[in-house]
Design a protein around this motif. Structure first.
Motif, PDB file in Angstrom:
ATOM      1  N   ARG A 136      10.324  16.167  62.201  1.00 34.10           N
ATOM      2  CA  ARG A 136      10.268  17.037  63.355  1.00 34.10           C
ATOM      3  C   ARG A 136      10.542  18.484  63.295  1.00 34.10           C
ATOM      4  N   ALA A 137      11.686  18.810  62.735  1.00 39.49           N
ATOM      5  CA  ALA A 137      12.380  20.134  62.660  1.00 39.49           C
ATOM      6  C   ALA A 137      11.145  20.851  61.644  1.00 39.49           C
ATOM      7  N   GLN A 138      10.892  20.253  60.487  1.00 37.05           N
ATOM      8  CA  GLN A 138       9.750  20.779  59.769  1.00 37.05           C
ATOM      9  C   GLN A 138       8.599  21.214  60.378  1.00 37.05           C
ATOM     10  N   CYS A 139       7.993  20.212  61.193  1.00 38.55           N
ATOM     11  CA  CYS A 139       6.586  20.415  61.776  1.00 38.55           C
ATOM     12  C   CYS A 139       6.759  21.346  63.064  1.00 38.55           C
ATOM     13  N   GLU A 176      18.048   3.422  60.497  1.00 44.56           N
ATOM     14  CA  GLU A 176      18.985   4.804  60.797  1.00 44.56           C
ATOM     15  C   GLU A 176      18.518   5.721  59.717  1.00 44.56           C
ATOM     16  N   ASP A 177      18.367   5.145  58.561  1.00 43.09           N
ATOM     17  CA  ASP A 177      17.856   6.107  57.409  1.00 43.09           C
ATOM     18  C   ASP A 177      16.600   6.797  57.974  1.00 43.09           C
ATOM     19  N   VAL A 178      15.541   5.895  58.494  1.00 40.46           N
ATOM     20  CA  VAL A 178      14.246   6.581  58.607  1.00 40.46           C
ATOM     21  C   VAL A 178      14.294   7.234  59.946  1.00 40.46           C
ATOM     22  N   ARG A 179      15.174   7.051  60.905  1.00 40.79           N
ATOM     23  CA  ARG A 179      15.332   8.017  62.182  1.00 40.79           C
ATOM     24  C   ARG A 179      15.853   9.345  61.464  1.00 40.79           C
ATOM     25  N   LEU A 180      16.534   9.415  60.666  1.00 38.82           N
ATOM     26  CA  LEU A 180      17.161  10.845  60.084  1.00 38.82           C
ATOM     27  C   LEU A 180      16.091  11.421  59.462  1.00 38.82           C
ATOM     28  N   GLN A 181      15.314  10.864  58.700  1.00 33.81           N
ATOM     29  CA  GLN A 181      14.000  11.382  57.942  1.00 33.81           C
ATOM     30  C   GLN A 181      13.209  11.974  59.158  1.00 33.81           C
ATOM     31  N   LEU A 182      13.107  11.167  60.338  1.00 28.74           N
ATOM     32  CA  LEU A 182      12.112  11.577  61.437  1.00 28.74           C
ATOM     33  C   LEU A 182      12.724  12.868  62.002  1.00 28.74           C
ATOM     34  N   MET A 183      14.101  13.019  62.110  1.00 28.73           N
ATOM     35  CA  MET A 183      14.681  14.260  62.745  1.00 28.73           C
ATOM     36  C   MET A 183      14.085  15.300  61.742  1.00 28.73           C
TER      37      MET A 183
END
Length: 297
Positions: A290-293, A280-287
C-alpha cells in the motif's frame, strides 16, 4: 531475474485474454471438460503457436487405428490391446531419465516425443481407452498418478508410466508406505487403511490442477517467474477458491514489481483466510504494498 520481453508480456492486463477460451472450457460441467483440449490450452503458455487441431486430430487418428485393431473384444482384451498399441506400436514410455523436464507435462510434447510422466501418459491413456469403449478414470494416488477401470465385481488399477502394468494390492500398499509419512493417518497403521480411500476417481478439474501444480513446482524450482505466473493464472481458473495459489500469485506479482495486482491478490487472500498461519506476514507485505502504491499515485 532475466524475465525478458516475453515474460514482461505476462504481466500486462491484456495477457489475461489468452485465458478466455480456457475459462469457457472450465465453466462447463466437469464431465464435459475435454481433458486433451484443456491440456493443449495449458501447453500454449509455453508454445504460443501450437496447432491444437493437429494434436487433437493426432489423438483421433490414434483412436481410429486402435479401434480398427480391437473390434468387438471384451474388456480385458481391450486393455491388453490398448497397452500393446500405446506402449508397443506407438512407443510411448515413462521418462525416467528427465522426470522433471517441463516438456513431460505438455501434451503436445508428450505426443511428439512419445514420453512423459505418470499423469500426462495417463491422460493420453484415458483418451485412447475411451475411444474403444473403456471408461477409464484417473486416480490421484499419493505420489504417483494412476488409472482405474471398474470391472464386474472389482477394479483394475493400471500404471501408464510403466506401460499400463496392472497394480496389485501389494504394489499399491508399497506405494503408500513410500510417500505417506508414518503417523499421518492419526495413529492408524498405514497397512490398516482401506485402499479404496486412495483409489477414488479424480475429477477432470482435479486432474488439470495436478498437471498445473507439477508445472508450478518445476518453474518455481527453476526460477522462471514468467512461466510460473502463466501457470498460476491457469490454476486459479481451474480452482478459483484455492487461497494458497492466490497468495502465491500475489507474492510473485510483488516480486515482478506488479504492485497493484500483488495488492489485489494478497488482500483477497487475507480476506478469504483471515486465520491462516502466515496471515500476519502477508498483512505486513500488504502494508508495504500500500505504501508502494501510494508513492506511485
Amino acid at each position: 531475474m532475466g524475465i525478458g520481453p516475453q515474460g514482461l508480456d505476462a504481466r500486462l492486463p491484456g495477457a489475461q485474454d489468452v485465458l478466455e477460451p480456457f475459462r469457457t472450457l472450465m465453466a462447463q460441467a466437469d464431465t464435459r471438460i475435454e481433458l486433451a483440449r484443456a491440456c493443449l490450452m495449458i501447453a500454449r503458455d509455453a508454445y504460443p503457436e501450437l496447432d491444437m487441431a493437429y494434436y487433437l486430430g493426432q489423438i483421433e487418428r490414434f483412436g481410429m487405428r486402435l479401434r480398427a485393431q480391437v473390434g468387438q473384444r471384451g474388456v480385458e482384451e481391450k486393455v491388453i490391446a490398448l497397452n500393446e498399441f500405446m506402449f508397443g506400436e506407438l512407443g510411448f514410455a515413462g521418462n525416467f531419465d528427465a522426470y522433471y523436464d517441463p516438456r513431460n507435462s505438455y501434451l503436445n510434447e508428450v505426443i511428439d516425443r512419445r514420453t512423459g510422466i505418470p499423469i500426462s501418459l495417463s491422460i493420453l491413456y484415458i483418451e485412447l481407452g475411451r475411444r474403444i469403449g473403456l471408461p477409464l478414470e484417473g486416480v490421484s494416488f499419493p505420489g504417483h498418478f494412476l488409472v482405474r477401470l471398474r470391472l464386474r465385481g472389482g477394479m483394475l488399477v493400471l500404471d501408464a508410466f510403466a506401460g499400463g502394468a496392472p497394480q496389485s494390492e501389494d504394489d499399491l500398499r508399497e506405494r503408500i508406505e513410500r510417500v505417506v509419512p508414518k503417523g499421518a493417518a492419526g495413529g492408524i497403521p498405514l497397512e490398516s487403511l482401506p485402499l479404496e480411500q486412495f483409489l477414488e476417481p479424480a475429477s477432470h478439474r482435479q486432474i488439470l490442477a495436478r498437471v498445473l501444480r507439477n508445472l508450478k513446482s518445476i518453474y518455481r524450482d527453476a526460477d522462471e517467474p514468467a512461466q510460473l505466473l502463466k501457470v498460476l493464472n491457469r490454476i486459479l481458473v481451474v480452482t478459483p477458491d484455492a487461497s494458497a495459489e492466490l497468495r502465491d500469485r500475489g507474492l510473485l506479482y510483488q516480486r515482478l514489481e506488479c504492485w497493484q495486482p500483488a495488492l489485489a491478490d494478497l488482500a483477497a487472500y487475507v480476506e478469504r483466510a483471515p486465520d491462516a498461519p502466515d496471515g500476519e506476514d502477508v498483512r505486513l507485505q500488504l502494508m508495504a504494498l500500500r505504501a508502494q502504491c501510494a508513492r506511485m499515485n
